[in-house]
Design an enzyme around this catalytic site. Structure first.
Site, PDB file in Angstrom:
ATOM      1  CG  HIS A 104      -2.110  -0.826   1.158  1.00  0.00           C
ATOM      2  ND1 HIS A 104      -2.541  -1.404   0.005  1.00  0.00           N
ATOM      3  CD2 HIS A 104      -3.018  -1.157   2.124  1.00  0.00           C
ATOM      4  CE1 HIS A 104      -3.672  -2.094   0.252  1.00  0.00           C
ATOM      5  NE2 HIS A 104      -3.970  -1.952   1.537  1.00  0.00           N
TER       6      HIS A 104
ATOM      7  CE1 TYR B  50     -10.374  -1.051  12.173  1.00  0.00           C
ATOM      8  CE2 TYR B  50     -10.404   0.935  13.514  1.00  0.00           C
ATOM      9  CZ  TYR B  50     -10.683  -0.407  13.358  1.00  0.00           C
ATOM     10  OH  TYR B  50     -11.294  -1.116  14.375  1.00  0.00           O
ATOM     11  CD  GLU B  51      -4.846  -1.261   5.225  1.00  0.00           C
ATOM     12  OE1 GLU B  51      -3.691  -1.469   5.601  1.00  0.00           O
ATOM     13  OE2 GLU B  51      -5.468  -2.015   4.476  1.00  0.00           O
ATOM     14  CB  SER B  52      -9.779   3.037   5.328  1.00  0.00           C
ATOM     15  OG  SER B  52     -10.182   3.043   6.680  1.00  0.00           O
ATOM     16  N   GLY B  53      -7.647   5.443   6.552  1.00  0.00           N
ATOM     17  CA  GLY B  53      -7.465   6.880   6.770  1.00  0.00           C
ATOM     18  C   GLY B  53      -8.177   7.426   7.993  1.00  0.00           C
TER      19      GLY B  53
END
Lengths: 283, 257
Positions: A104, B50-53
């Site tokens: 990512h 969370y990696e989604s931001g």
């Protein structure tokens, strides 16, 4: 000037066979309607770019639309495998698929570099991993100031990036609310940006720190309500987690997958028709 | 009643390792359950990324995906994903990163990419996602995996993320690597030199069972601790969280037409 086109015309006019295409949106606002239109129009040899291929690239890959995939995590979120992606990689069905595989952080750096029109992205990354052994695109550079070895990835500059957003105004300014993933960077990295939107309004309120892609960066706007289903549009409709679970069964079998795609995607004329065909099944 | 299953024991054991104020990079599944259990019990000031931001998110139910709307609605702020990886994780602002994988070796290196050769895999797995850089840059990594000889292997098919690999100290990795591996049979920690050893078991699980679940000759620390069973309070909070989650995920979603 931003063009306002029906989705089918936008795809027909701007996405030829062989194009590199990024349909971005991290779990949220995935442009499913646009992906389905690529399938309806029978696009071939696409270079698909997306951090998380998700169901939409599972569908494009399973229908034979892709020759190459740039990605960083290829699963069905919270569910398991993307069976069509796996079948293409493991068995070359329905055709072989070249992989350009990243992490990512690496893909994010590639989009940022692409947005800034720099030749490569740089990061302190790809450490302790076999990925660079298998992907010649991952290289390194020595920092001219500290001497540190840093990883590099080529800039990602898709021919076309397609996003889905909640709203655009009549000039082509686009507003996105909620989780935005790498949409802004992928949009600015593209040679052409197409945005499908839930709603076109006369005027958007000033955005302050909200995400707005100004009209000078937006090539095409297509009005496409529900265009992110079965992912979601914050404030409009929720993620259809149940469909993500059911997709596991649909996609597991080549025959069942093909039948589903023929019936619901290729057998319908547009996104509204697609959603209506599913509503009939549910009823 | 204090009956509990091994998933619950693992979740509670992982939750107890988090401290109030800890900045945690969360993954979906058991890590998400453990982090939210910690937040709802002893660590209300836990900062969940969370990696989604989403940063500082306080979901009332567990998300199915890493980017569910619930995470954005309950977050202190939502930032672009590239910011999460460069300005938070790479910049050293994450205390604990959670990772799981299909395979782990005795040095805590992880494989989530392929079983078999890369070019012609027997099983294609999802791939790295955020894992490679979490493994490199989180100050500590907590690995959470069920133990079996198929997953705890002598040799990885592919190294997706680095544990205590040779040369880690001289690489650009800024974090300390795995400090603990939480399994369903007990807890492993790296010893000097980086090799994992069994340091604790759960009540009623013999050391032999833990050794049999690992595909290499597992080192055992001189002193083996027995982790306390989940308390009534921990179990109640975890089960209520799971019940809320199941109820929320049962709500039908209407097609957007």
């Amino acid at each position: 000037m931003t063009e306002f086109l029906p989705l089918s015309e936008a795809i027909a006019k701007h996405v030829p066979d062989g194009a590199s295409v990024a349909l971005e949106g991290f779990t949220h606002l995935i442009p499913f309607a646009a992906g389905h239109e690529l399938i309806r129009q029978g696009r071939r040899d696409l270079h698909l770019i997306r951090m998380t291929p998700d169901l939409i690239y599972d569908q494009l890959i399973g229908m034979g639309a892709a020759r190459r995939l740039t990605f960083s995590w290829g699963g069905n979120p919270g569910v398991g495998s993307l069976h069509r992606l796996r079948d293409a990689v493991e068995q070359a069905w329905p055709r072989p698929l070249e992989l350009d595989e990243h992490s990512h952080a690496g893909m994010a750096a590639g989009y940022r570099a692409g947005a800034a029109r720099l030749p490569f992205g740089v990061l302190r990354g790809y450490i302790g991993t076999d990925l660079p052994k298998h992907n010649p695109n991952i290289k390194s550079v020595r920092c001219p100031y500290t001497g540190e070895e840093l990883a590099t990835v080529p800039a990602l500059n898709p021919d076309v990036t397609i996003l889905h957003a909640q709203r655009a105004d009549r000039r082509g300014n686009v507003a996105i609310e909620g989780i935005i993933g790498a949409q802004r960077e992928a949009g600015l990295a593209a040679k052409l940006l197409i945005v499908t939107v839930e709603e076109i309004v006369d005027e958007l309120p000033p955005a302050m720190n909200g995400v707005l892609l100004p009209h000078c960066t937006v090539g095409v706007v297509s009005h496409c309500p529900g265009g992110a289903w079965p992912s979601y549009a914050q404030g409009r409709y929720a993620r259809d987690n149940d469909f993500y679970l059911r997709w596991d069964d649909i996609a597991r079998d080549r025959g069942r997958f093909t039948e589903w795609m023929e019936r619901h995607v290729r057998g319908t004329s547009d996104h509204r028709g697609f959603l209506e065909s599913l509503r009939r099944v549910a009823a | 009643m204090n009956d509990y299953d091994r998933d619950e024991m693992m979740t509670v054991a992982a939750a107890r390792m988090l401290w109030d104020g800890c900045v945690t990079f969360v993954g979906i599944g058991l890590p998400s359950a453990a982090c939210n259990l910690a937040r709802l019990t002893h660590a209300p000031g836990l900062v969940l990324i969370y990696e989604s931001g989403t940063i500082g998110t306080r979901p009332t139910v567990l998300p199915l995906s890493i980017g569910d709307g619930e995470l954005a609605e309950t977050a202190a702020c939502v930032v672009p994903l590239p910011d999460i990886f460069s300005d938070y994780l790479q910049a050293g602002r994450v205390d604990v990163g959670f990772l799981g994988a299909a395979q782990i070796d005795r040095f805590g290196n992880l494989n989530s990419t392929v079983i078999g050769p890369y070019a012609k895999p027997k099983t294609r797995l999802p791939g790295a996602g955020g894992a490679t850089e979490i493994a490199a840059h989180a100050r500590q990594v907590f690995v959470v995996m069920k133990a079996s000889p198929r997953s705890f292997v002598a040799v990885l098919d592919f190294q997706t993320s680095g544990g205590h690999f040779e040369g880690r100290g001289k690489s650009g990795a800024r974090g300390g690597g795995p400090t603990v591996v939480v399994t369903d049979v007990g807890i492993l920690k790296p010893q000097p030199g980086g090799e994992l050893a069994l340091v604790a078991v759960y009540p009623g699980i013999p050391i032999e069972e833990a050794r049999a679940a690992v595909g290499w000759p597992l080192a055992v620390a001189p002193q083996i601790e027995t982790i306390a069973a989940p308390t009534r309070n921990e179990l109640a909070a975890l089960r209520a969280l799971k019940a809320r989650t199941e109820a929320a995920h049962r709500e039908p979603v209407r097609l957007p037409i």
